[in-house]
Design a protein around this motif. Structure first.
Motif, PDB file in Angstrom:
ATOM      1  N   LEU A   1      -4.917   3.161 -11.677  1.00 60.18           N
ATOM      2  CA  LEU A   1      -5.235   4.583 -11.010  1.00 60.18           C
ATOM      3  C   LEU A   1      -3.805   5.694 -11.599  1.00 60.18           C
ATOM      4  CD1 LEU A   1      -7.768   3.508  -7.515  1.00 60.18           C
ATOM      5  CD2 LEU A   1      -8.260   4.209 -10.370  1.00 60.18           C
ATOM      6  N   SER A   2      -3.017   4.975 -11.314  1.00 59.78           N
ATOM      7  CA  SER A   2      -1.975   6.015 -10.935  1.00 59.78           C
ATOM      8  C   SER A   2      -1.762   6.735 -12.338  1.00 59.78           C
ATOM      9  CB  SER A   2      -0.170   5.318 -10.380  1.00 59.78           C
ATOM     10  OG  SER A   2      -0.457   4.822  -8.842  1.00 59.78           O
ATOM     11  N   SER A   3      -1.246   6.369 -13.268  1.00 64.90           N
ATOM     12  CA  SER A   3      -1.645   6.566 -14.995  1.00 64.90           C
ATOM     13  C   SER A   3      -2.317   7.872 -14.647  1.00 64.90           C
ATOM     14  CB  SER A   3      -1.528   5.819 -15.198  1.00 64.90           C
ATOM     15  OG  SER A   3      -2.360   4.273 -15.959  1.00 64.90           O
ATOM     16  N   LEU A   4      -3.796   7.534 -14.138  1.00 64.94           N
ATOM     17  CA  LEU A   4      -5.467   7.833 -15.015  1.00 64.94           C
ATOM     18  C   LEU A   4      -4.696   9.457 -14.134  1.00 64.94           C
ATOM     19  CD1 LEU A   4      -7.260   8.185 -16.077  1.00 64.94           C
ATOM     20  CD2 LEU A   4      -8.886   6.908 -13.949  1.00 64.94           C
ATOM     21  N   ALA A   5      -4.231   8.839 -13.132  1.00 67.01           N
ATOM     22  CA  ALA A   5      -4.074  10.158 -11.953  1.00 67.01           C
ATOM     23  C   ALA A   5      -2.973  11.280 -12.579  1.00 67.01           C
ATOM     24  CB  ALA A   5      -3.856  10.170 -10.929  1.00 67.01           C
ATOM     25  N   PHE A   6      -1.658  10.875 -13.205  1.00 62.43           N
ATOM     26  CA  PHE A   6      -1.050  11.362 -14.393  1.00 62.43           C
ATOM     27  C   PHE A   6      -1.440  12.161 -15.283  1.00 62.43           C
ATOM     28  CE2 PHE A   6       1.602  11.589 -17.993  1.00 62.43           C
ATOM     29  CZ  PHE A   6       2.580  11.906 -18.000  1.00 62.43           C
ATOM     30  N   ALA A   7      -2.135  11.176 -15.947  1.00 66.50           N
ATOM     31  CA  ALA A   7      -3.070  12.076 -17.272  1.00 66.50           C
ATOM     32  C   ALA A   7      -4.335  13.295 -16.627  1.00 66.50           C
ATOM     33  CB  ALA A   7      -3.968  10.513 -18.099  1.00 66.50           C
ATOM     34  N   LEU A   8      -4.800  13.273 -15.486  1.00 68.12           N
ATOM     35  CA  LEU A   8      -5.883  14.048 -15.330  1.00 68.12           C
ATOM     36  C   LEU A   8      -5.204  15.522 -14.942  1.00 68.12           C
ATOM     37  CD1 LEU A   8      -8.339  12.020 -13.713  1.00 68.12           C
ATOM     38  CD2 LEU A   8      -9.077  13.291 -15.549  1.00 68.12           C
ATOM     39  N   LYS A   9      -3.990  15.300 -14.648  1.00 67.27           N
ATOM     40  CA  LYS A   9      -3.501  16.343 -13.721  1.00 67.27           C
ATOM     41  C   LYS A   9      -2.753  17.163 -14.801  1.00 67.27           C
ATOM     42  CE  LYS A   9      -1.515  19.254 -10.462  1.00 67.27           C
ATOM     43  NZ  LYS A   9      -2.556  19.838  -9.326  1.00 67.27           N
ATOM     44  N   HIS A  10      -1.769  15.958 -15.884  1.00 71.63           N
ATOM     45  CA  HIS A  10      -1.039  16.260 -17.206  1.00 71.63           C
ATOM     46  C   HIS A  10      -2.188  17.163 -17.891  1.00 71.63           C
ATOM     47  CE1 HIS A  10       2.218  16.459 -19.580  1.00 71.63           C
ATOM     48  NE2 HIS A  10       1.561  16.055 -20.501  1.00 71.63           N
ATOM     49  N   ALA A  11      -3.367  16.458 -18.167  1.00 72.94           N
ATOM     50  CA  ALA A  11      -4.173  17.341 -18.802  1.00 72.94           C
ATOM     51  C   ALA A  11      -4.969  18.794 -19.008  1.00 72.94           C
ATOM     52  CB  ALA A  11      -5.284  16.280 -18.966  1.00 72.94           C
ATOM     53  N   LEU A  12      -5.059  18.906 -17.364  1.00 76.59           N
ATOM     54  CA  LEU A  12      -5.630  20.713 -16.393  1.00 76.59           C
ATOM     55  C   LEU A  12      -4.438  21.084 -17.178  1.00 76.59           C
ATOM     56  CD1 LEU A  12      -6.731  18.554 -13.307  1.00 76.59           C
ATOM     57  CD2 LEU A  12      -8.384  19.703 -15.710  1.00 76.59           C
ATOM     58  N   ILE A  13      -2.959  20.771 -17.056  1.00 79.21           N
ATOM     59  CA  ILE A  13      -1.713  21.266 -16.517  1.00 79.21           C
ATOM     60  C   ILE A  13      -2.059  22.525 -18.155  1.00 79.21           C
ATOM     61  CG2 ILE A  13       1.085  22.121 -16.801  1.00 79.21           C
ATOM     62  CD1 ILE A  13       0.575  19.744 -13.899  1.00 79.21           C
ATOM     63  N   HIS A  14      -1.849  20.674 -19.057  1.00 78.20           N
ATOM     64  CA  HIS A  14      -1.827  21.634 -20.175  1.00 78.20           C
ATOM     65  C   HIS A  14      -2.850  22.016 -21.392  1.00 78.20           C
ATOM     66  CE1 HIS A  14       2.899  21.098 -19.766  1.00 78.20           C
ATOM     67  NE2 HIS A  14       2.434  19.654 -19.436  1.00 78.20           N
ATOM     68  N   GLY A  15      -3.918  21.791 -20.764  1.00 81.28           N
ATOM     69  CA  GLY A  15      -4.468  22.301 -21.468  1.00 81.28           C
ATOM     70  C   GLY A  15      -5.587  21.581 -22.468  1.00 81.28           C
ATOM     71  N   MET A  16      -5.225  19.692 -21.921  1.00 85.83           N
ATOM     72  CA  MET A  16      -5.786  18.464 -22.449  1.00 85.83           C
ATOM     73  C   MET A  16      -7.622  18.293 -22.444  1.00 85.83           C
ATOM     74  SD  MET A  16      -2.025  16.820 -22.603  1.00 85.83           S
ATOM     75  CE  MET A  16      -2.103  15.820 -24.202  1.00 85.83           C
TER      76      MET A  16
ATOM     77  N   ASP B   1       0.804  -1.567  -0.233  1.00 84.56           N
ATOM     78  CA  ASP B   1      -0.275   0.070  -0.082  1.00 84.56           C
ATOM     79  C   ASP B   1       0.961   1.630   0.447  1.00 84.56           C
ATOM     80  OD1 ASP B   1      -2.143  -1.448   0.452  1.00 84.56           O
ATOM     81  OD2 ASP B   1      -2.300  -1.504   2.686  1.00 84.56           O
ATOM     82  N   ARG B   2       2.068   0.756   1.351  1.00 84.87           N
ATOM     83  CA  ARG B   2       2.913   2.771   0.733  1.00 84.87           C
ATOM     84  C   ARG B   2       3.306   2.519  -0.419  1.00 84.87           C
ATOM     85  NH1 ARG B   2       3.877   0.203   5.675  1.00 84.87           N
ATOM     86  NH2 ARG B   2       5.990  -0.737   5.438  1.00 84.87           N
ATOM     87  N   ILE B   3       4.189   1.526  -0.981  1.00 88.90           N
ATOM     88  CA  ILE B   3       4.525   1.326  -1.866  1.00 88.90           C
ATOM     89  C   ILE B   3       3.352   2.252  -3.395  1.00 88.90           C
ATOM     90  CG2 ILE B   3       5.819   0.320  -4.025  1.00 88.90           C
ATOM     91  CD1 ILE B   3       7.067  -1.211  -2.140  1.00 88.90           C
ATOM     92  N   ARG B   4       2.586   1.613  -3.548  1.00 89.50           N
ATOM     93  CA  ARG B   4       1.490   2.367  -4.090  1.00 89.50           C
ATOM     94  C   ARG B   4       1.372   3.785  -4.501  1.00 89.50           C
ATOM     95  NH1 ARG B   4      -2.939  -2.448  -3.060  1.00 89.50           N
ATOM     96  NH2 ARG B   4      -1.402  -4.358  -5.194  1.00 89.50           N
TER      97      ARG B   4
ATOM     98  N   ILE C   1       4.260   5.522  -5.674  1.00 92.46           N
ATOM     99  CA  ILE C   1       3.648   5.847  -6.887  1.00 92.46           C
ATOM    100  C   ILE C   1       3.221   6.366  -7.729  1.00 92.46           C
ATOM    101  CG2 ILE C   1       3.236   4.219  -9.023  1.00 92.46           C
ATOM    102  CD1 ILE C   1       4.383   2.059  -7.734  1.00 92.46           C
ATOM    103  N   TYR C   2       1.995   6.924  -6.879  1.00 88.62           N
ATOM    104  CA  TYR C   2       0.742   7.988  -6.799  1.00 88.62           C
ATOM    105  C   TYR C   2       0.941   9.235  -6.930  1.00 88.62           C
ATOM    106  CZ  TYR C   2      -3.256  10.895  -6.180  1.00 88.62           C
ATOM    107  OH  TYR C   2      -4.153  11.949  -6.013  1.00 88.62           O
ATOM    108  N   ARG C   3       2.359   9.335  -6.172  1.00 84.64           N
ATOM    109  CA  ARG C   3       2.855  11.095  -5.705  1.00 84.64           C
ATOM    110  C   ARG C   3       4.012  10.972  -7.174  1.00 84.64           C
ATOM    111  NH1 ARG C   3       4.745  11.200   0.021  1.00 84.64           N
ATOM    112  NH2 ARG C   3       5.528   9.535   0.107  1.00 84.64           N
ATOM    113  N   GLU C   4       4.865  10.106  -7.659  1.00 76.57           N
ATOM    114  CA  GLU C   4       5.034  10.578  -8.504  1.00 76.57           C
ATOM    115  C   GLU C   4       5.337  10.798  -9.679  1.00 76.57           C
ATOM    116  OE1 GLU C   4       9.202   8.049  -8.414  1.00 76.57           O
ATOM    117  OE2 GLU C   4       8.976   7.337  -7.534  1.00 76.57           O
ATOM    118  N   CYS C   5       3.345   9.848  -9.471  1.00 79.57           N
ATOM    119  CA  CYS C   5       2.980  10.210 -10.944  1.00 79.57           C
ATOM    120  C   CYS C   5       2.236  11.659 -11.268  1.00 79.57           C
ATOM    121  CB  CYS C   5       2.148   9.238 -11.368  1.00 79.57           C
ATOM    122  SG  CYS C   5       2.545   7.423 -12.174  1.00 79.57           S
TER     123      CYS C   5
END
Length: 766
Positions: free
Chosen positions: A284-299, A251-254, A257-261
């Motif tokens: 879920l971690s890849s989705l978290a990256f994608a959502l944050k990335h999309a918001l930052i870059h207007g995707m 759980d801690r490693i997951r 991973i989420y925070r690094e994403c």
């Protein structure tokens, strides 16, 4: 005012009428018909809006303005007017006044009006906006033939619609490629894909504008989302993750991973890799990256691409559960789009019903994703412009087929270079395609999201591995019976069935999983399995590779028949997945007695055997790299086996200076070579109800939501079996296209699913 008059027994335009129509409706006055000038302007504006994310506005605008110029011809207008006549049968209308080709006119007009060396891009797009993108040359239909075709005369006036307004005679991205690469194959590929994207903008704009006139109720079915929908989804995901318990080392490693994403999401758009062992929470971690990335870059959206048709629903279910609150408020946020239920033959109605991926989150398959990117069909290409300015997560990226590797890598490069698309290679076993230094066609400038993947693999080591070498089925049964809870994964459906039949005679709580079961049935079985595992009860599962990706299941013991290292690693991800066994889980590799029937896996097995001769631990990154070196790197002659990239060429000073064989490529680029047909299974009450709905509904009313629901009740079978059962009456054909299984009490088993002989003929479908 009625614009029609009778002349020699048929309706024709009145000579004083100057109004041209795009579409007409029976039982409505001409004043309510769809005026052609309004349609052309609306489609041009909408197509330009779609193309704005990649700088193709001017080209898309002209494509929209000119796509239906042929409808100005009196012959076409008379066809439309007769089609609304209450006293004529449609067959009589067609016989007296056949429908006129209306797309060639715009293509010829584009070539006449534009001085650009790439003016044929618009000709391709306009000529193909109904029938599909054509080859430049060919024995049958081709762009060359269409440009030489004699067409019905149409009225040309000084209206702005007919004028060409291009500030750049060469599209910017093609111009940049010419400066960088010259007029080579790479630039030709760039120009051809730009053509395909403009085509996508046109057909989607055309269908949406037509739909708004022809079928207002269907238009209203399309979900409309608030502008801040990705922000709302991101907040909901973060809230969900914040409530996940952190009780174990896993759980801690997951969570790390989420925070690094989240941290990596701030980087610029482009190519990323997310190398995380199976069970590390990639979904879920890849989705978290994608959502944050999309918001930052207007995707605009997130597109999740999964290799296996048979397990796509698992990720969609996870997403739908996380976003259930928003779903209740705004409608369907997550669209599952796979190829099990296809729209079928190209018609106006089918095109209106096809998916255009206008949703915040799309979950689709590798087959649907890649084949659409190389297709010439309107219904498949319609969605492509919505990939631009999106985040694409390629789950299990290592499953790219060797014989299509170069075209697939080329299209990924094109999307990230020219279409503001970010691509994440998300996998537990990176296929090494992101190393241009070692792999000459590999991707460049791929950034790893996880700072130290090797250390992460050491932290997540939770399995004891043992190679049992050769085992007969009887010996395998003896081994399985030693355990209380065990998962056994084999390569073929027939083998899974044989083991299940033998074991279930001695063990009460034995379950079978394969793609012979429809997704709804599999999900029902998985729920039973989860509950028994959770309660510590006896549980024996015999499965094909269907369970190896996208299925969150945790066994203390796993047996795996010899396969590729990537499959072995995925199977390992079902063993002690959550790290609850302190002394580690037990993973046993064995070689089946059915090796002769597993020839379709021979290349993977050979590469894996060579890897295991050098590495004791198949789960290490070093072993994975060697495996893919043997599997991918040493098969250079197969990277573009069908010579897809050779079908896009620049031809200098020829009459048509581009040779783009769109239809030829569409026919050649088949990841699974059309081996399969889909059968709808009336499984359970819901399945029976949905089958009745499509059985008794209007054949012309292709309802997107109904087709989406039916995807969960489909099984794909080889074409040869399909044709046999078609003759034998194994299913009925509904609405001329959809096959519904007859006599499920005979032809469908609650243990195995469909009872036909369905041994797969390709490694991507299980």
């Amino acid at each position: 005012m009625d614009y029609r008059t009778k002349e020699q027994g048929r309706l024709v335009l009145q000579s004083e009428s100057h109004t041209a129509f795009a579409h007409t409706k029976a039982d409505t006055p001409p004043s309510d018909w769809h005026r052609l000038s309004e349609h052309l302007i609306a489609v041009g504006k909408r197509a330009a809006e779609f193309a704005s994310s990649f700088g193709g506005e001017e080209w898309a605008f002209l494509a929209g303005q000119w796509h239906d110029l042929g409808k100005y011809a009196d012959t076409f207008q008379n066809y439309l007017l007769n089609a609304t006549a209450p006293d004529l049968h449609i067959a009589e209308i067609t016989a007296r006044h056949p429908k006129t080709d209306h797309s060639t006119a715009g293509a010829q007009h584009a070539v006449d009006q534009i001085s650009s060396p790439f003016k044929h891009i618009l000709a391709f797009v306009i000529a193909g906006h109904h029938a599909g993108l054509l080859d430049t040359i060919g024995e049958g239909a081709s762009l060359e033939a269409r440009l030489n075709k004699k067409i019905s005369p149409w009225k040309h006036d000084s209206h702005e619609i007919f004028k060409a307004n291009l500030t750049q005679t060469i599209p910017k991205l093609i111009h940049e490629s010419l400066n960088k690469n010259g007029a080579n194959k790479k630039t030709a590929f760039t120009a051809a894909f730009f053509t395909r994207m403009i085509f996508s903008c046109l057909v989607d704009a055309d269908y949406l504008d037509t739909e708004a006139f022809m079928d207002i109720n269907r238009a209203k079915e399309r979900d409309v989302y608030p502008e801040n929908i990705l922000e709302l989804i991101n907040d909901q995901l973060n809230e969900h993750i914040s409530h996940l318990p952190i009780l174990s080392k896993i759980d801690r490693i997951r969570h790390d991973i989420y925070r690094e994403c989240i941290s990596a999401a701030q980087e610029t758009q482009g190519l990323f890799s997310l190398t995380v062992p199976t069970g590390g929470g990639k979904t879920l971690s890849s989705l978290a990256f994608a959502l944050k990335h999309a918001l930052i870059h207007g995707m605009k959206r997130i597109i999740y691409v999964i290799p296996f048709t048979s397990i796509i629903e698992q990720n969609a279910i996870v997403f739908k559960e996380v976003f259930s609150e928003l779903r209740n408020k705004f409608g369907e946020l997550v669209i599952e789009h796979h190829s099990t239920i296809d729209i079928g033959q190209e018609t106006v109605k089918s095109r209106l019903a096809s998916e255009n991926w206008n949703a915040p989150i799309i979950v689709t398959t590798s087959v649907q994703f890649y084949e659409s990117l190389f297709s010439n069909r309107t219904s498949k290409c319609r969605k492509l412009h919505n990939i631009a300015n999106s985040v694409v997560i390629l789950d299990e990226a290592q499953t790219l087929p060797v014989n299509m590797l170069h075209p697939c890598i080329s299209i990924l490069e094109e999307l990230t270079t020219n279409y503001n698309t970010t691509i994440v290679l998300c996998t537990a076993t990176q296929p090494a395609i992101n190393n241009r230094d070692k792999f000459e066609i590999g991707l460049k400038n791929v950034r790893e999201i996880i700072k130290n993947p090797n250390l992460l693999y050491e932290y997540l080591e939770r399995i004891n591995f043992k190679d049992l070498k050769n085992l007969t089925d009887d010996e395998l049964i003896i081994h399985l019976k030693k355990h209380k809870q065990v998962l056994c994964i084999v390569n073929t459906r027939n083998h899974a069935r044989l083991i299940f039949e033998k074991l279930s005679k001695e063990i009460e709580y034995c379950f079978h999983l394969s793609a012979q079961m429809c997704p709804e049935h599999r999900n029902h079985t998985l729920k039973k399995i989860h509950q028994r595992l959770l309660n510590g009860l006896e549980c024996y599962v015999i499965s094909t590779q269907i369970i190896e990706a996208g299925v969150d299941i945790d066994f203390p013991v796993v047996y795996r028949s010899m396969s590729g290292i990537d499959s072995i690693t995925q199977a390992g991800g079902r063993c002690n997945r959550n790290g609850t066994i302190e002394e580690k889980g037990e993973f046993y590799l064995f070689r089946s007695e059915h090796i002769s029937s597993e020839k379709i896996f021979s290349e993977q097995i050979n590469a894996a055997s060579q890897t295991l001769a050098l590495y004791e631990n198949p789960f290490s990154l070093a072993a994975v790299e060697l495996y893919f070196q043997l599997y991918y790197w040493d098969q250079q002659d197969r990277w573009d086996e069908k010579k897809i990239l050779d079908d896009f060429q620049l031809c200098g000073k020829k009459k048509i200076p581009v040779n783009f064989q769109f239809q030829t490529v569409s026919n050649k680029f088949k990841i699974i070579d059309d081996y399969y047909e889909s059968i709808i299974i009336p499984w359970g009450r819901k399945g029976v109800h949905l089958c009745d709905q499509i059985r008794y509904s209007d054949p012309e009313a292709q309802n997107r939501k109904l087709l989406r629901q039916l995807q969960r009740f489909t099984v794909q079978i080889p074409k040869r079996i399909y044709e046999q059962q078609k003759i034998n009456g194994g299913f009925e054909i509904v609405n001329k296209h959809y096959a519904i299984l007859l006599c499920p009490e005979i032809n469908y088993s609650n243990d195995f699913g469909i009872n036909f002989n369905l041994e797969p003929t390709h490694t991507l479908i299980f």
